[in-house]
Design an enzyme around this catalytic site. Structure first.
Site, PDB file in Angstrom:
ATOM      1  N   THR A  30      69.187  39.524  72.213  1.00  0.00           N
ATOM      2  CA  THR A  30      69.210  38.182  71.567  1.00  0.00           C
ATOM      3  C   THR A  30      68.387  38.192  70.282  1.00  0.00           C
ATOM      4  OG1 THR A  30      67.406  37.418  72.986  1.00  0.00           O
ATOM      5  CG2 THR A  30      69.627  36.835  73.686  1.00  0.00           C
ATOM      6  N   PHE A  37      74.627  35.229  77.823  1.00  0.00           N
ATOM      7  CA  PHE A  37      75.677  34.431  78.468  1.00  0.00           C
ATOM      8  C   PHE A  37      75.142  33.130  79.044  1.00  0.00           C
ATOM      9  CE2 PHE A  37      78.988  37.903  79.632  1.00  0.00           C
ATOM     10  CZ  PHE A  37      79.427  37.866  78.323  1.00  0.00           C
ATOM     11  N   GLN A 105      73.507  46.783  80.845  1.00  0.00           N
ATOM     12  CA  GLN A 105      74.674  45.937  81.130  1.00  0.00           C
ATOM     13  C   GLN A 105      75.342  45.544  79.819  1.00  0.00           C
ATOM     14  OE1 GLN A 105      73.751  42.825  84.413  1.00  0.00           O
ATOM     15  NE2 GLN A 105      71.813  43.246  83.444  1.00  0.00           N
ATOM     16  N   ASP A 108      77.071  46.243  73.510  1.00  0.00           N
ATOM     17  CA  ASP A 108      76.930  46.117  72.057  1.00  0.00           C
ATOM     18  C   ASP A 108      76.587  47.403  71.319  1.00  0.00           C
ATOM     19  OD1 ASP A 108      74.200  46.456  72.656  1.00  0.00           O
ATOM     20  OD2 ASP A 108      73.806  44.303  72.641  1.00  0.00           O
ATOM     21  N   HIS A 125      78.639  48.425  82.036  1.00  0.00           N
ATOM     22  CA  HIS A 125      79.690  47.439  81.768  1.00  0.00           C
ATOM     23  C   HIS A 125      80.546  47.845  80.565  1.00  0.00           C
ATOM     24  CE1 HIS A 125      77.326  44.094  84.086  1.00  0.00           C
ATOM     25  NE2 HIS A 125      77.918  44.955  84.881  1.00  0.00           N
ATOM     26  N   CYS A 133      93.756  52.468  76.383  1.00  0.00           N
ATOM     27  CA  CYS A 133      95.054  52.020  76.892  1.00  0.00           C
ATOM     28  C   CYS A 133      94.983  51.991  78.417  1.00  0.00           C
ATOM     29  CB  CYS A 133      96.149  52.982  76.428  1.00  0.00           C
ATOM     30  SG  CYS A 133      97.750  52.603  77.178  1.00  0.00           S
ATOM     31  N   CYS A 136      97.941  54.875  79.620  1.00  0.00           N
ATOM     32  CA  CYS A 136      97.807  56.334  79.407  1.00  0.00           C
ATOM     33  C   CYS A 136      96.387  56.748  79.056  1.00  0.00           C
ATOM     34  CB  CYS A 136      98.764  56.804  78.308  1.00  0.00           C
ATOM     35  SG  CYS A 136      98.237  56.343  76.639  1.00  0.00           S
ATOM     36  N   CYS A 158      99.308  50.060  72.639  1.00  0.00           N
ATOM     37  CA  CYS A 158      98.971  51.475  72.462  1.00  0.00           C
ATOM     38  C   CYS A 158     100.004  52.143  71.546  1.00  0.00           C
ATOM     39  CB  CYS A 158      98.948  52.171  73.816  1.00  0.00           C
ATOM     40  SG  CYS A 158      98.613  53.929  73.716  1.00  0.00           S
ATOM     41  N   CYS A 161     101.895  55.058  73.820  1.00  0.00           N
ATOM     42  CA  CYS A 161     102.849  54.804  74.913  1.00  0.00           C
ATOM     43  C   CYS A 161     103.319  53.349  74.976  1.00  0.00           C
ATOM     44  CB  CYS A 161     102.224  55.210  76.248  1.00  0.00           C
ATOM     45  SG  CYS A 161     101.024  54.027  76.872  1.00  0.00           S
TER      46      CYS A 161
HETATM   47  P1  NAD Z   1      72.362  36.936  81.099  1.00  0.00           P
HETATM   48  O1  NAD Z   1      72.896  36.196  79.942  1.00  0.00           O
HETATM   49  O2  NAD Z   1      72.777  36.558  82.470  1.00  0.00           O
HETATM   50  O3  NAD Z   1      70.758  36.862  81.098  1.00  0.00           O
HETATM   51  C1  NAD Z   1      69.994  37.149  79.981  1.00  0.00           C
HETATM   52  C2  NAD Z   1      68.542  36.901  80.362  1.00  0.00           C
HETATM   53  O4  NAD Z   1      67.755  37.291  79.254  1.00  0.00           O
HETATM   54  C3  NAD Z   1      68.205  35.437  80.675  1.00  0.00           C
HETATM   55  O5  NAD Z   1      67.518  35.373  81.899  1.00  0.00           O
HETATM   56  C4  NAD Z   1      67.311  34.995  79.501  1.00  0.00           C
HETATM   57  O6  NAD Z   1      66.266  34.143  79.911  1.00  0.00           O
HETATM   58  C5  NAD Z   1      66.746  36.320  79.047  1.00  0.00           C
HETATM   59  N1  NAD Z   1      66.433  36.385  77.621  1.00  0.00           N
HETATM   60  C6  NAD Z   1      67.115  35.862  76.567  1.00  0.00           C
HETATM   61  N2  NAD Z   1      66.535  36.226  75.406  1.00  0.00           N
HETATM   62  C7  NAD Z   1      65.467  36.993  75.741  1.00  0.00           C
HETATM   63  C8  NAD Z   1      64.469  37.677  74.988  1.00  0.00           C
HETATM   64  N3  NAD Z   1      64.438  37.618  73.646  1.00  0.00           N
HETATM   65  N4  NAD Z   1      63.533  38.378  75.645  1.00  0.00           N
HETATM   66  C9  NAD Z   1      63.517  38.431  77.021  1.00  0.00           C
HETATM   67  N5  NAD Z   1      64.422  37.792  77.783  1.00  0.00           N
HETATM   68  C10 NAD Z   1      65.395  37.104  77.151  1.00  0.00           C
HETATM   69  O7  NAD Z   1      72.656  38.443  80.784  1.00  0.00           O
HETATM   70  P2  NAD Z   1      72.788  39.684  81.725  1.00  0.00           P
HETATM   71  O8  NAD Z   1      71.752  39.634  82.798  1.00  0.00           O
HETATM   72  O9  NAD Z   1      72.873  40.848  80.856  1.00  0.00           O
HETATM   73  O10 NAD Z   1      74.206  39.526  82.457  1.00  0.00           O
HETATM   74  C11 NAD Z   1      75.337  38.970  81.889  1.00  0.00           C
HETATM   75  C12 NAD Z   1      76.467  39.893  81.470  1.00  0.00           C
HETATM   76  O11 NAD Z   1      76.682  39.581  80.128  1.00  0.00           O
HETATM   77  C13 NAD Z   1      76.222  41.355  81.485  1.00  0.00           C
HETATM   78  O12 NAD Z   1      77.256  41.919  82.181  1.00  0.00           O
HETATM   79  C14 NAD Z   1      76.350  41.822  80.034  1.00  0.00           C
HETATM   80  O13 NAD Z   1      77.263  42.899  79.996  1.00  0.00           O
HETATM   81  C15 NAD Z   1      77.043  40.696  79.345  1.00  0.00           C
HETATM   82  N6  NAD Z   1      76.611  40.401  77.960  1.00  0.00           N
HETATM   83  C16 NAD Z   1      76.318  41.398  77.089  1.00  0.00           C
HETATM   84  C17 NAD Z   1      75.907  41.087  75.804  1.00  0.00           C
HETATM   85  C18 NAD Z   1      75.573  42.213  74.873  1.00  0.00           C
HETATM   86  O14 NAD Z   1      76.192  43.284  74.988  1.00  0.00           O
HETATM   87  N7  NAD Z   1      74.632  42.035  73.983  1.00  0.00           N
HETATM   88  C19 NAD Z   1      75.778  39.757  75.397  1.00  0.00           C
HETATM   89  C20 NAD Z   1      76.117  38.761  76.303  1.00  0.00           C
HETATM   90  C21 NAD Z   1      76.528  39.084  77.601  1.00  0.00           C
END
Ligand code: NAD
Length: 259
Positions: A30, A37, A105, A108, A125, A133, A136, A158, A161
């Site tokens: 973030t 999310f 998870q 990005d 994830h 695809c 294939c 794709c 295919c």
């Molecule tokens: P989540 O959105 O459920 O939880 C994020 C957590 O991070 C929250 O509890 C929040 O309080 C905390 N948070 C937010 N900013 C923060 C910071 N600066 N420092 C510390 N904590 C902070 O996300 P999750 O647990 O990763 O699970 C949700 C799913 O969303 C995952 O599968 C993930 O793949 C996907 N997702 C990925 C991205 C990405 O790739 N950047 C972005 C959004 C969602």
């Protein structure tokens, strides 16, 4: 029991540890500008997760159109963002020869962009910058697929295919990647410190991992802005920002190791 100076305690644990796993969620990114999310203003405030279930993607051309529209928004954001202090701290742990791996998870690519080698990042994830695809398994770079979308294709197919293309990320209702889960399990068995950064720990089976690592003998530390369902079981919890906390921790770890 919560320690009086948690930054100092985690720093000492890191200095003692030999095989650290850092487990990251959306909260680690973030501060790079990618919304998570579940916080207010996050992605799910604007999109309904039910619309993006894997089955719907497979069954409905309309769902695939919506998916690619949403994914274009995500992709454009992902091409602009940069790793932050928390991603860099993971690279620093690796330089200090403390890092077993990062299990993320996130989709990005920011841990890799920060400089971690492929064998140090397990993406349970998937990765939004790769497209595959579903028939294939041919791979297409996301940038190339974006050119097709920009040229007016609403649902790219794709080139090899004609099958359905999908970013190589795990959607709700889609199976977890077997190899990555097995690799995570093997590495969790040998880690001595498991640090969760920026995850709500409510998405399964990923959320099982902290307790699995703890049951295998690792200390469990959670760094998150808000409480998680596993705070009680953790050896230490820091309610704070990922970048801010990891920046302070790494600075202190380096001081401890220098003495
Ligand atoms: P989540 O959105 O459920 O939880 C994020 C957590 O991070 C929250 O509890 C929040 O309080 C905390 N948070 C937010 N900013 C923060 C910071 N600066 N420092 C510390 N904590 C902070 O996300 P999750 O647990 O990763 O699970 C949700 C799913 O969303 C995952 O599968 C993930 O793949 C996907 N997702 C990925 C991205 C990405 O790739 N950047 C972005 C959004 C969602």
């Amino acid at each position: 029991m919560q320690e009086s100076n948690p930054i100092e305690t985690v720093s000492e644990w890191i200095a003692q540890a030999k095989r650290i796993i850092v487990f990251t969620g959306a909260g680690v990114s973030t501060e790079s500008g990618i919304p998570d999310f579940r916080s207010a203003g996050g992605l799910w405030d604007r999109y309904d997760p039910d619309e993006f279930r894997f089955r719907r993607f497979l069954e409905s051309e309309e769902a695939r159109k919506k998916y690619w529209k949403m994914h274009t928004e995500i992709y454009e954001l992902f091409t602009k963002v940069r790793p932050n202090v928390a991603h860099e701290a993971c690279v620093e742990l690796d330089r200090l020869e403390k890092l077993e791996c990062v299990i993320t998870q996130n989709v990005d690519n920011l841990h890799t962009e920060a400089g971690l080698a492929p064998d140090k990042v397990i993406e349970i994830h998937g990765n939004a910058l790769q497209v595959g695809c579903l028939e294939c398994d041919a791979r297409h770079p996301r940038a190339e697929v974006q050119e097709w979308l920009d040229a007016g294709e609403e649902v790219p197919l794709c080139r090899k295919c004609g099958g359905i293309l999908k970013p190589r990320t795990i959607s709700f209702g889609q199976g977890m990647p077997v190899e990555e889960m097995q690799e995570s399990e093997a590495r969790m068995k040998r880690c001595d410190l498991f640090i969760v950064i920026g995850s709500s720990l409510v998405v399964y089976p990923a959320a099982d991992m902290p307790l699995y690592a703890k049951a295998s003998g690792a200390r469990l530390v959670i760094i998150n802005m808000t409480p998680t369902p596993f705070d009680e079981q953790a050896d230490l919890v820091i309610y704070g920002k990922a970048g801010d906390s990891m920046g302070k921790i790494l600075e202190r770890v380096k001081q401890i190791l220098a003495n």
